[in-house]
Write a protein that holds these residues in place. Structure first.
Motif, PDB file in Angstrom:
ATOM      1  N   LYS A 216      -3.437   1.981  -1.249  1.00  0.00           N
ATOM      2  CA  LYS A 216      -2.161   2.071  -0.530  1.00  0.00           C
ATOM      3  C   LYS A 216      -1.265   0.873  -0.863  1.00  0.00           C
ATOM      4  CE  LYS A 216      -1.791   3.809   4.161  1.00  0.00           C
ATOM      5  NZ  LYS A 216      -2.384   3.469   5.443  1.00  0.00           N
ATOM      6  N   LYS A 217      -1.896  -0.284  -0.936  1.00  0.00           N
ATOM      7  CA  LYS A 217      -1.161  -1.523  -1.183  1.00  0.00           C
ATOM      8  C   LYS A 217      -0.440  -1.535  -2.536  1.00  0.00           C
ATOM      9  CE  LYS A 217      -2.624  -5.666   0.897  1.00  0.00           C
ATOM     10  NZ  LYS A 217      -3.664  -6.682   0.939  1.00  0.00           N
ATOM     11  N   VAL A 218      -1.065  -0.947  -3.572  1.00  0.00           N
ATOM     12  CA  VAL A 218      -0.413  -0.975  -4.891  1.00  0.00           C
ATOM     13  C   VAL A 218       0.437   0.269  -5.168  1.00  0.00           C
ATOM     14  CG1 VAL A 218      -2.118  -2.496  -5.960  1.00  0.00           C
ATOM     15  CG2 VAL A 218      -2.430  -0.031  -6.125  1.00  0.00           C
ATOM     16  N   ALA A 219       0.332   1.289  -4.290  1.00  0.00           N
ATOM     17  CA  ALA A 219       1.064   2.554  -4.529  1.00  0.00           C
ATOM     18  C   ALA A 219       2.546   2.366  -4.250  1.00  0.00           C
ATOM     19  CB  ALA A 219       0.491   3.654  -3.639  1.00  0.00           C
ATOM     20  N   ASP A 220       3.223   1.765  -5.160  1.00  0.00           N
ATOM     21  CA  ASP A 220       4.608   1.383  -4.911  1.00  0.00           C
ATOM     22  C   ASP A 220       5.391   1.566  -6.209  1.00  0.00           C
ATOM     23  OD1 ASP A 220       6.282  -0.899  -3.070  1.00  0.00           O
ATOM     24  OD2 ASP A 220       6.692  -0.911  -5.223  1.00  0.00           O
TER      25      ASP A 220
END
Ligand code: SF4
Ligand code: SF4
Ligand code: FES
Length: 257
Positions: A216-220
């Motif tokens: 979730k943290k890198v899904a950007d």
């Protein structure tokens, strides 16, 4: 057509020329980027004539010889001299690599040595990696497993362990990130191949309990999807790793979970 000129104080000028004093018949010219912010002067390229009969085989040996015998003011990072610490990463003959593992015999003609590209320069061959280290910290590169206090060790099958091959060997030298055009232009937002390979190393570790949160943290859009699979990173890695594949694996996991 738009014409873009470098500011006057960024132009790299011709620097000092250090002639050989040994009388050696086996001389090579080594051109090295120099910049000292304390002088207020422009960056320059200094040229050193080096006696190759008394120089061991790697580019780092060449730099050590220059520093020890010709010009002690030359500044660069190094520590292990064995391709393990990543600190001697620089641009040699137009390609990023580790000075301690790159053979100078492989370079044809004059030997050109620059800092890693597209970093702010601190001095001479030392690039500023503080943004990259902050990004590395942001992915929390350590095992997260709450059950570990109760157990002496956290077991992993051979198959799960093998998923870390090609990832754990990364020495965070930054050769890949500083060869990546997306990182050049968006280095403050895009995490870049070195940090994303490290992120994947923890995402894929079967012992870690925070896979979902890590993904979730890198899904950007900026942190991850600025990678356009240009593959410069993989070509640049002196350890033969494949950061582009690690990034593609993160994208695939996000698409399928
Ligand atoms: S594959 Fe992605 S990370 Fe590697 S150089 Fe290309 S844009 Fe950069
Ligand atoms: S992936 Fe390769 S080039 Fe990139 S930081 Fe790790 S060791 Fe260096
Ligand atoms: S000095 Fe450690 S990798 Fe080159």
């Amino acid at each position: 057509m738009v014409q873009i000129n470098l500011p006057e104080n960024s132009k790299v000028k011709k620097g000092k020329y250090y002639r050989d004093k040994t009388g050696s018949k086996n001389i090579r010219k080594v051109n090295v980027y120099r910049w000292d912010p304390s002088t207020g002067e422009n960056p320059r390229i200094d040229t050193y004539e080096v006696d190759m009969d008394n120089c061991p085989s790697k580019v780092l040996d060449l730099l050590n010889k220059i520093k020890n015998e010709i010009d002690s003011s030359l500044t660069y990072r190094r520590s292990c001299s064995h391709g393990v610490c990543g600190s001697c990463a620089m641009n040699m003959d137009g390609k990023n690599g580790l000075a301690c593992t790159k053979s100078h015999a492989e370079i044809q003609g004059d030997i050109n040595i620059y800092p890693l590209p597209h970093l702010k320069v601190i001095k001479d061959l030392i690039g500023d990696l503080s943004i990259l280290y902050r990004q590395y910290e942001s992915i929390e590169p350590w095992l997260k497993n709450n059950s570990k206090k109760e157990k002496k060790e956290i077991l992993q099958s051979r198959e799960d362990r093998s998923k870390l091959d090609g990832l754990y060997e990364c020495i965070m030298c930054a050769c890949c990130s500083t060869a990546c055009p997306s990182y050049w232009w968006n280095g403050d937002k895009y995490l870049g191949p070195a940090v994303l390979l490290q992120a994947y190393r923890w995402i894929i570790d079967s012992r870690d309990e925070e896979r979902k949160e890590r993904l979730k943290k890198v899904a950007d859009e900026l942190k991850l999807y600025r990678c356009h699979t240009i593959m410069n990173c993989t070509n640049a890695c002196p350890k033969g790793l494949n950061p582009a594949k690690a990034i593609a694996s993160i994208k695939k996991m996000l698409a399928t979970t």
